[in-house]
Design a protein around this motif. Structure first.
Motif: not given
Lengths: 279, 279
Positions: B192-193, B199-201, B203-210, B212-213
């Motif tokens: 992922c990193t 911009a996609v990275l 966004l991915a960081q902002n949208l990640a939730s349970s 991905f966690r």
């Protein structure tokens, strides 16, 4: 405002609760009469019907059907609407939907509220489902500004966090943090169950604890949802999977070469990178 | 009984609490004087010393050092012991340790209590850490039966669940459910990193939730521990990783070929298989 909801499941039903509590008049359409009755009885919508023409008076319509039905349902829906009506959807993949609907309807804004529970259906709908959750909007340069503004005001009233991006950016971002984890996690389960010594497999099952439980959770989820992700976000997911395979190869190479210094540096970088996704 | 603990960290210190509460006399050895003092002050051991000769009177000794130190410390330890003393260890990998110590000491039984917390050190030690947790023992045909019986009785008094297996079976089982998940999860983070559109990275960081966690949790853990797993369980982990890569390849192929029926069958099988590991 008259707000239409096409598809009364978890997302549609939850939107109904919140929008009614904001004072809007909410019109619901479901393919099943029993769902319509339940939605009215639960107070998720003011009126409901299996007939899409109920939505003719709506100022804005949220299309909340399963992803495979969004485009065909919109094709039917627009035969009932005046050109002023705003349409938005809640599909978890955006590029194919935006590409299909934009040529059909000028006042369309793609959307994706990233809220969900393990349950589905109108009975699983709940108030305040979207509070503090991301809500992605994917308008393009041709999307009417007033349509975006009206939708944004509604999304803000749900207390969701609004993000704007291109449909393709959305799809790549969710392939990384939502769709790739499902495949990564499912492959972990299939690999473990492929152990061919029954005693080792039994022991692994007995010894597995929180590390395995967490890493395998999304891979043990709803199979239909997993297929939908792969089917509708195929290109982005394939790109993510290929990148991922390269990373697995790198870990294998480091361990084969006993390059513990580089392996530790890599694990340090993952330790440092993770909080950017989870905090 | 006089029970020795060599290495007063999380596991050694926690063993001390429970064994003292069973009425045993617990002797602790640490390389650091300050740790010895803390262990006595906390009540984890009755006596402590930096000098291994303290353990000469022990009936059984638990070696609880970091894995890299187990064999060298046992080599020193046995110069102080009478032949009747039982030695066991708590290392998370068994084959290399059992292979190294068995020729040196007849009354050795390999062990692995699968309990831990995110913290380490004597201050992290706690009572009842092993209750309902797996505790694997890896005696072989030559291990004296009375030594196994004495160790088993102690382990039972910790209220742990005892499993017996060969050292190699243990190592393969933990490579599946503990060491492979770390690499699978770390590779998810590095993949992922590696996204090259900032911009996609973002966004991915902002949208990640349970999802991905959970899937990324163990990959974002202690880097030194991850290296230790790879280093000491290298062969088993490489086997698991290669099997895993084959499974990733299969998922990629199914998605490339749009074989949604087989993909759904595969995801159904992972959904069905997971509870055997987690229930």
């Amino acid at each position: 405002m008259n707000i239409g909801i096409l598809g009364l499941g978890l997302i549609g039903g939850s939107l109904g609760y919140d929008l009614r509590s904001q004072g809007h008049h909410v019109l619901g359409v479901s393919r099943r009469e029993s769902t319509c009755q339940t939605a009215v009885a639960l107070g998720s919508v003011d009126e409901a019907s299996v007939d899409m023409s109920l939505l003719a008076v709506a100022d804005i319509i949220f299309v909340c059907t399963p992803i495979a039905l969004i485009v065909p349902q919109v094709e039917q829906l627009i035969t009932h609407l005046s050109a002023a009506t705003i349409i938005t959807d809640v599909g978890s993949v955006k590029a194919p939907i935006v590409q299909a609907i934009s040529p059909l309807w000028e006042r369309f804004v793609g959307g994706h509220p990233m809220a969900g529970t393990a349950d589905s259906g109108i009975e699983a709908a709940q108030k305040n489902l979207f509070v503090d959750r991301p809500y992605v909007l994917t308008p393009d340069a041709t999307t009417p500004k007033d349509a975006i503004a009206i939708l944004e005001e509604i999304v803000r009233s749900l207390k969701a966090k609004i993000y704007h991006c291109q449909p393709e950016q959305h799809d790549r971002a969710v392939s990384w943090i939502s769709h790739l984890p499902v495949m990564v996690s499912a492959a972990l389960i299939t690999a473990c169950t492929g152990e061919n010594d029954p005693a080792v497999l039994q022991l692994a099952q007995n010894l597995a604890s929180s590390g395995f439980r967490d890493t395998s959770r999304v891979g043990g989820g709803n199979p239909e949802l997993g297929v939908m992700m792969a089917r509708y976000n195929r290109q982005a997911l394939l790109g993510s999977l290929q990148q991922y395979r390269q990373n697995i190869n790198e870990f294998i190479n480091l361990i084969e070469q006993k390059d513990w210094i580089t392996l530790e540096a890599k694990l340090q970088s993952t330790q440092q990178a993770r909080p950017f996704f989870t905090d």
